[in-house]
Design an enzyme around this catalytic site. Structure first.
Site, PDB file in Angstrom:
ATOM      1  N   SER A  56      -0.299  17.214   1.747  1.00 53.04           N
ATOM      2  CA  SER A  56      -0.152  18.121   0.814  1.00 53.04           C
ATOM      3  C   SER A  56      -0.416  17.892  -0.493  1.00 53.04           C
ATOM      4  O   SER A  56      -0.434  18.890  -1.625  1.00 53.04           O
ATOM      5  CB  SER A  56       1.470  18.507   0.955  1.00 53.04           C
TER       6      SER A  56
ATOM      7  N   LYS B 208       5.851  19.965  -8.960  1.00 53.52           N
ATOM      8  CA  LYS B 208       6.111  20.666  -7.805  1.00 53.52           C
ATOM      9  C   LYS B 208       7.359  21.359  -7.720  1.00 53.52           C
ATOM     10  O   LYS B 208       8.401  20.485  -7.954  1.00 53.52           O
ATOM     11  CB  LYS B 208       5.562  20.003  -6.601  1.00 53.52           C
TER      12      LYS B 208
ATOM     13  N   SER C 212       0.467  21.689   0.797  1.00 55.70           N
ATOM     14  CA  SER C 212       1.538  22.719   0.046  1.00 55.70           C
ATOM     15  C   SER C 212       1.474  22.550  -1.480  1.00 55.70           C
ATOM     16  O   SER C 212       1.968  23.536  -2.125  1.00 55.70           O
ATOM     17  CB  SER C 212       2.844  22.450   0.438  1.00 55.70           C
TER      18      SER C 212
HETATM   19  N1  GLN Z   1       0.314  20.953   6.012  1.00 56.90           N
HETATM   20  C1  GLN Z   1       1.130  20.218   6.541  1.00 56.90           C
HETATM   21  C2  GLN Z   1       2.245  21.073   7.129  1.00 56.90           C
HETATM   22  O1  GLN Z   1       2.513  22.227   6.964  1.00 56.90           O
HETATM   23  C3  GLN Z   1       1.409  19.259   5.564  1.00 56.90           C
HETATM   24  C4  GLN Z   1       2.507  19.848   4.462  1.00 56.90           C
HETATM   25  C5  GLN Z   1       2.931  18.917   3.696  1.00 56.90           C
HETATM   26  O2  GLN Z   1       2.402  17.559   3.410  1.00 56.90           O
HETATM   27  N2  GLN Z   1       4.027  19.019   3.057  1.00 56.90           N
HETATM   28  O3  GLN Z   1       3.449  20.739   7.466  1.00 56.90           O
END
Ligand code: GLN
Length: 487
Positions: free
Chosen positions: A179, A80, A155
């Site tokens: 994420s 990532k 994400s």
């Molecule tokens: N969807 C969550 C957010 O927007 C979690 C994102 C993540 O785990 N990086 O913060």
């Protein structure tokens, strides 16, 4: 087709020299060349560097190095684009980093290399990992390989899409509120969020430091255990990493779940849960019962506050962490007449809309006069959420839930309505607030269109082995993890 193999299958072939690491890397790049124009899992690729690493791995294998010594020797792993890989671009899917390249390897990258992995490719994500659909990438979204009109979640959407598209053997993601688990559920692979402190965050660009953890996305549960073996453990460079002796995470994959107690939180029976997701999760519970597990109803009474609590704690930390991107030290710079103008012009042009929203929210909840009402109160609720879990784990060995309330949604469906997007994280967020471990595995498909459904297991702090054992037993007696999208 070496790119389609799990890590354990691939290493078996490499060990007997039936296949070479170079062939493995070439098969990944062939597949990427064939379909990534449609999936858009990668932000950047360095093929010569991957080939160099593959030749090095083959050299070690020729010299008699074994997978007992280097368990991931010759295994291509995608990363990532929020984790530093020396000499490679680091964009966080943001314009603000410009052409920045990492000057060093993150600890997890050092460890993957020490285990022999071939570290290649920077996968797409929501900008600075803020989002649930990979649509917040400044470089365009990733598309769900099962249905290109839908998101792969986020994400870590690029990492998840890369694993099920067979662009790599496995990938690393990061999980602050879901994420890793949510995209794993929406594309149909395994995603593991380790307990807070198990995996070093050194070299991970911080979003919300008290919630962030790096973890693997893999084709099956055994591979998740192998990746955990490689990346976990105390690190001098991360003061929140926990010094403790670690097991071999593959040793617990016995297939045995008799007597394991699984908790079903009654607060998770929310309205708005998709009927097919609900059906698949109920069938999965029946299956686990047949395997010998005991299903127990539990209560996590503060569940309804988790999304609100998360969006105070996470945005507060994000507003502080992202202060460093000011046009002075890294990446993009838009000049102004004085430093303040330089900062505001650079940040105005460099950050996308969602990142700005989070910085503004976070600055607000930390500001004098509001700190007690929002941030301090959220920290107290966070403690209550953690206590809910610790209390539940006195009665059960693991908790089972859907990973997401619905299957993959359409690109564009939720992006205009941030609250809708935030609410879809309801099942994954409390895990990070509590610092416990969690994972998602495939447990079925919707009928039409055919989209993967994820089953989530949550476990005690440092209870990763229990989760892996139960998930493995489920996986080995169900067909879901073998399915691949037709691209
Ligand atoms: N969807 C969550 C957010 O927007 C979690 C994102 C993540 O785990 N990086 O913060």
């Amino acid at each position: 087709m070496l790119n389609r193999l799990t890590i354990s299958q691939l290493t078996a072939q490499l060990a007997t020299r039936k296949a070479s690491a170079l062939e493995a890397v070439r098969s990944c790049f062939d597949r990427i060349g064939e379909v990534d124009a449609r999936v858009h899992a990668f932000l950047s690729l360095d093929e010569p560097d991957a080939i160099r690493q593959a030749k090095q791995a083959d050299g070690l294998l020729d010299a008699g190095k074994t997978h007992a010594e280097m368990p991931l020797l010759g295994v291509p792993v995608a990363i990532k684009d929020v984790i530093s890989v020396r000499g490679q671009p680091l964009t966080c899917a943001s314009r603000i980093l410009g052409n920045y390249r990492s000057p060093y390897d993150a600890t997890v990258i050092e460890r993957l290399r020490a285990a022999g992995a071939i570290v290649f490719g920077r996968t797409n994500l929501d900008e600075f990992a803020m989002g649930s659909s990979t649509e917040n990438s400044a470089f365009g979204p990733t598309f769900n390989p099962w249905d290109l009109s839908r998101t792969p979640g986020g994400s870590s959407g690029g990492s998840a899409a890369a694993v099920v598209s067979d662009f790599c053997s496995a990938a690393l993601g990061s999980d602050t509120g879901g994420s890793i688990r949510q995209p794993a559920a929406l594309v149909g692979c395994v995603g593991f969020k380790p307990s807070y402190g198990l995996v070093s965050r050194s070299g991970l660009v911080a979003f919300a430091s008290s919630l962030d953890q790096i973890g693997p996305l893999t084709k099956d549960v055994r591979d998740a255990a192998m990746m955990l073996n490689a990346i976990s453990g105390w690190d001098q460079r991360d003061s929140t990493s926990i010094p403790k002796s670690l097991p071999d995470y593959t040793a617990c994959l016995s297939g045995e779940v008799k007597g394991i107690r699984l908790g079903i939180p009654k607060e998770y029976a929310i309205g708005g849960l998709d009927v097919e997701v609900d059906g698949a999760v109920k069938a999965a519970l029946k299956h686990l019962e047949r395997l010998g597990a005991e299903i127990v109803e539990i209560s996590l009474p503060h569940t309804e506050y988790s999304v609100a609590t998360y969006y105070i704690v996470a945005t507060a930390e994000a507003s502080a962490n992202l202060a460093r991107f000011d046009g002075v030290r890294y990446g993009l710079r838009i000049d102004g007449d004085d430093p303040l103008e330089l900062y505001s012009k650079t940040r105005g042009a460099g950050f996308g809309a969602e990142v700005k929203r989070r910085i503004i929210l976070g600055t607000y909840v930390l500001s004098s006069g509001y700190y007690d009402a929002y941030y301090l109160r959220a920290q107290k609720v966070r403690t209550l959420i953690r206590q809910d879990f610790l209390k539940a784990f006195e009665k059960v060995d693991a908790i089972v839930t859907p990973t997401t309330p619905g299957p993959a949604f359409k690109i564009g469906e939720k992006i205009e309505d941030p609250l809708q997007m935030y609410l879809s994280d309801i099942f994954t967020i409390s895990c990070n607030l509590a610092g416990i471990c969690g994972m998602s595995i495939p447990c079925g498909f919707t009928a039409n269109p055919k989209l993967p459904i994820g089953l989530q297991f949550l476990g005690r702090p440092f209870g990763e082995e229990t989760l892996l054992r139960v998930a493995h037993a489920f996986e080995q007696t169900t067909p879901w993890h073998k399915e691949r999208p037709v691209l």
